[in-house]
Motif scaffolding. Structure first.
Motif, PDB file in Angstrom:
ATOM      1  N   SER A 224     -59.605  16.543  -1.173  1.00 33.90           N
ATOM      2  CA  SER A 224     -59.044  15.352  -0.565  1.00 33.90           C
ATOM      3  C   SER A 224     -57.661  15.665  -0.007  1.00 33.90           C
ATOM      4  CB  SER A 224     -58.960  14.222  -1.592  1.00 33.90           C
ATOM      5  OG  SER A 224     -57.846  14.365  -2.444  1.00 33.90           O
ATOM      6  N   LEU A 225     -57.156  14.756   0.765  1.00 29.82           N
ATOM      7  CA  LEU A 225     -55.827  14.940   1.343  1.00 29.82           C
ATOM      8  C   LEU A 225     -54.751  15.029   0.269  1.00 29.82           C
ATOM      9  CD1 LEU A 225     -56.208  12.443   4.317  1.00 29.82           C
ATOM     10  CD2 LEU A 225     -56.181  14.937   4.453  1.00 29.82           C
ATOM     11  N   LEU A 226     -54.885  14.234  -0.796  1.00 29.49           N
ATOM     12  CA  LEU A 226     -53.910  14.311  -1.888  1.00 29.49           C
ATOM     13  C   LEU A 226     -54.028  15.626  -2.642  1.00 29.49           C
ATOM     14  CD1 LEU A 226     -53.817  10.748  -3.460  1.00 29.49           C
ATOM     15  CD2 LEU A 226     -52.067  11.879  -2.096  1.00 29.49           C
ATOM     16  N   ASP A 227     -55.258  16.084  -2.877  1.00 27.60           N
ATOM     17  CA  ASP A 227     -55.448  17.337  -3.611  1.00 27.60           C
ATOM     18  C   ASP A 227     -54.794  18.511  -2.889  1.00 27.60           C
ATOM     19  OD1 ASP A 227     -56.911  15.939  -5.527  1.00 27.60           O
ATOM     20  OD2 ASP A 227     -58.833  16.448  -4.614  1.00 27.60           O
ATOM     21  N   SER A 228     -54.839  18.503  -1.581  1.00 26.36           N
ATOM     22  CA  SER A 228     -54.223  19.581  -0.797  1.00 26.36           C
ATOM     23  C   SER A 228     -52.772  19.269  -0.431  1.00 26.36           C
ATOM     24  CB  SER A 228     -55.039  19.843   0.472  1.00 26.36           C
ATOM     25  OG  SER A 228     -55.026  18.696   1.304  1.00 26.36           O
ATOM     26  N   GLU A 229     -52.258  18.142  -0.938  1.00 26.89           N
ATOM     27  CA  GLU A 229     -50.899  17.667  -0.676  1.00 26.89           C
ATOM     28  C   GLU A 229     -50.621  17.521   0.827  1.00 26.89           C
ATOM     29  OE1 GLU A 229     -47.781  19.361  -3.046  1.00 26.89           O
ATOM     30  OE2 GLU A 229     -48.986  19.243  -4.865  1.00 26.89           O
ATOM     31  N   ASN A 230     -51.627  17.072   1.544  1.00 27.28           N
ATOM     32  CA  ASN A 230     -51.468  16.746   2.962  1.00 27.28           C
ATOM     33  C   ASN A 230     -51.001  15.290   3.042  1.00 27.28           C
ATOM     34  OD1 ASN A 230     -51.702  16.031   5.640  1.00 27.28           O
ATOM     35  ND2 ASN A 230     -53.723  16.944   5.922  1.00 27.28           N
ATOM     36  N   PHE A 231     -49.723  15.077   2.724  1.00 23.87           N
ATOM     37  CA  PHE A 231     -49.187  13.721   2.637  1.00 23.87           C
ATOM     38  C   PHE A 231     -49.147  13.025   3.987  1.00 23.87           C
ATOM     39  CE2 PHE A 231     -46.882  15.851  -1.007  1.00 23.87           C
ATOM     40  CZ  PHE A 231     -47.817  15.447  -1.948  1.00 23.87           C
ATOM     41  N   ASP A 232     -48.874  13.774   5.051  1.00 27.97           N
ATOM     42  CA  ASP A 232     -48.862  13.163   6.390  1.00 27.97           C
ATOM     43  C   ASP A 232     -50.258  12.645   6.743  1.00 27.97           C
ATOM     44  OD1 ASP A 232     -46.150  13.639   6.749  1.00 27.97           O
ATOM     45  OD2 ASP A 232     -46.481  15.558   7.772  1.00 27.97           O
ATOM     46  N   GLY A 233     -51.278  13.435   6.445  1.00 28.06           N
ATOM     47  CA  GLY A 233     -52.647  12.997   6.706  1.00 28.06           C
ATOM     48  C   GLY A 233     -53.025  11.798   5.875  1.00 28.06           C
ATOM     49  N   TRP A 234     -52.599  11.794   4.595  1.00 25.69           N
ATOM     50  CA  TRP A 234     -52.895  10.670   3.701  1.00 25.69           C
ATOM     51  C   TRP A 234     -52.165   9.410   4.172  1.00 25.69           C
ATOM     52  CZ3 TRP A 234     -50.042   8.283  -0.533  1.00 25.69           C
ATOM     53  CH2 TRP A 234     -50.855   7.499  -1.365  1.00 25.69           C
ATOM     54  N   LEU A 235     -50.899   9.547   4.550  1.00 25.75           N
ATOM     55  CA  LEU A 235     -50.142   8.387   5.041  1.00 25.75           C
ATOM     56  C   LEU A 235     -50.723   7.832   6.336  1.00 25.75           C
ATOM     57  CD1 LEU A 235     -46.503   9.493   4.267  1.00 25.75           C
ATOM     58  CD2 LEU A 235     -47.684   7.507   3.304  1.00 25.75           C
ATOM     59  N   ALA A 236     -51.369   8.666   7.123  1.00 30.81           N
ATOM     60  CA  ALA A 236     -51.987   8.206   8.373  1.00 30.81           C
ATOM     61  C   ALA A 236     -53.147   7.251   8.106  1.00 30.81           C
ATOM     62  CB  ALA A 236     -52.473   9.407   9.192  1.00 30.81           C
ATOM     63  N   LEU A 237     -53.616   7.181   6.863  1.00 34.23           N
ATOM     64  CA  LEU A 237     -54.689   6.251   6.493  1.00 34.23           C
ATOM     65  C   LEU A 237     -54.153   4.849   6.192  1.00 34.23           C
ATOM     66  CD1 LEU A 237     -56.664   8.580   4.050  1.00 34.23           C
ATOM     67  CD2 LEU A 237     -57.161   8.136   6.470  1.00 34.23           C
ATOM     68  N   PHE A 238     -52.833   4.694   6.205  1.00 40.69           N
ATOM     69  CA  PHE A 238     -52.194   3.421   5.879  1.00 40.69           C
ATOM     70  C   PHE A 238     -51.752   2.698   7.150  1.00 40.69           C
ATOM     71  CE2 PHE A 238     -51.941   5.657   1.961  1.00 40.69           C
ATOM     72  CZ  PHE A 238     -51.807   4.724   0.951  1.00 40.69           C
ATOM     73  N   ASP A 239     -51.989   1.391   7.197  1.00 40.57           N
ATOM     74  CA  ASP A 239     -51.454   0.546   8.258  1.00 40.57           C
ATOM     75  C   ASP A 239     -49.934   0.543   8.144  1.00 40.57           C
ATOM     76  OD1 ASP A 239     -51.872  -1.564  10.372  1.00 40.57           O
ATOM     77  OD2 ASP A 239     -50.801  -2.767   8.868  1.00 40.57           O
ATOM     78  N   GLU A 240     -49.249   0.288   9.248  1.00 40.59           N
ATOM     79  CA  GLU A 240     -47.778   0.322   9.219  1.00 40.59           C
ATOM     80  C   GLU A 240     -47.178  -0.735   8.288  1.00 40.59           C
ATOM     81  OE1 GLU A 240     -46.067  -0.621  13.060  1.00 40.59           O
ATOM     82  OE2 GLU A 240     -47.770  -1.905  13.516  1.00 40.59           O
ATOM     83  N   HIS A 241     -47.913  -1.792   7.988  1.00 38.84           N
ATOM     84  CA  HIS A 241     -47.417  -2.857   7.101  1.00 38.84           C
ATOM     85  C   HIS A 241     -48.209  -2.895   5.793  1.00 38.84           C
ATOM     86  CE1 HIS A 241     -45.015  -4.238  10.432  1.00 38.84           C
ATOM     87  NE2 HIS A 241     -46.101  -4.313  11.177  1.00 38.84           N
ATOM     88  N   SER A 242     -48.473  -1.729   5.211  1.00 37.55           N
ATOM     89  CA  SER A 242     -49.330  -1.642   4.036  1.00 37.55           C
ATOM     90  C   SER A 242     -48.519  -1.392   2.764  1.00 37.55           C
ATOM     91  CB  SER A 242     -50.355  -0.530   4.226  1.00 37.55           C
ATOM     92  OG  SER A 242     -49.689   0.690   4.455  1.00 37.55           O
ATOM     93  N   GLU A 243     -49.248  -1.448   1.635  1.00 38.61           N
ATOM     94  CA  GLU A 243     -48.636  -1.182   0.336  1.00 38.61           C
ATOM     95  C   GLU A 243     -49.508  -0.242  -0.479  1.00 38.61           C
ATOM     96  OE1 GLU A 243     -46.023  -4.959  -1.068  1.00 38.61           O
ATOM     97  OE2 GLU A 243     -48.171  -5.063  -1.486  1.00 38.61           O
ATOM     98  N   TYR A 244     -48.856   0.507  -1.352  1.00 38.58           N
ATOM     99  CA  TYR A 244     -49.511   1.344  -2.353  1.00 38.58           C
ATOM    100  C   TYR A 244     -49.076   0.813  -3.710  1.00 38.58           C
ATOM    101  CZ  TYR A 244     -50.413   5.383  -5.358  1.00 38.58           C
ATOM    102  OH  TYR A 244     -50.845   6.199  -6.365  1.00 38.58           O
ATOM    103  N   GLU A 245     -50.041   0.633  -4.618  1.00 40.86           N
ATOM    104  CA  GLU A 245     -49.697   0.145  -5.942  1.00 40.86           C
ATOM    105  C   GLU A 245     -50.512   0.890  -6.990  1.00 40.86           C
ATOM    106  OE1 GLU A 245     -49.075  -3.997  -8.439  1.00 40.86           O
ATOM    107  OE2 GLU A 245     -50.267  -4.053  -6.607  1.00 40.86           O
TER     108      GLU A 245
END
Length: 135
Positions: free
Chosen positions: A1-22
């Protein structure tokens, strides 16, 4: 997965600009869910950019995710999936790190589904070692 490979930019691209992580977990002491981490997308991005400057977990992580149960309504959707994240030490020993589920709210924009809320609901409350990345 993107997190497993620490591809944070790719993972963040899955988030809408007005999103939240909890990230939440149930506390038997207070008999309710508690939030261990909650941030909007911009704050999450800022935190992830700081990770290379911190002490790092030398272990590797592997997420195994079940197929999601998805309810779609027009350009919005809700999805629930279970997961287990495994941690392997540099010596090759593997253990379950955490288990839980993702409770996601998504929006469709430009033919892509993006997180509006990516909520991690952990079953695991006592963590072995430490994690320097989101789950």
């Amino acid at each position: 997965s993107l997190l497993d490979s620490e591809n944070f930019d790719g993972w963040l691209a899955l988030f809408d600009e007005h999103s939240e992580y909890e990230l939440t977990v149930y506390s038997p002491e207070i008999r309710k869910q508690m939030s261990w981490w909650k941030s909007d997308r911009d704050s999450l991005e800022k935190i992830l950019k700081e990770i290379p400057k911190h002490v790092r977990d030398p272990g590797r992580h592997l997420h195994v995710v079940t197929p999601a149960l998805v309810e779609v309504s027009g350009d919005s959707a809700r999805a629930i999936s279970s997961f287990a994240a495994f941690r392997t030490t540099p010596d090759g020993e593997t253990r379950v790190h955490v288990v839980g589920r993702y409770e996601d709210t998504l929006v469709k924009k430009a033919e892509r589904w993006l997180y509006v809320l990516h909520k991690v609901v952990l079953e695991t409350r006592l963590l072995q070692g430490f994690a320097h990345v989101p789950i």
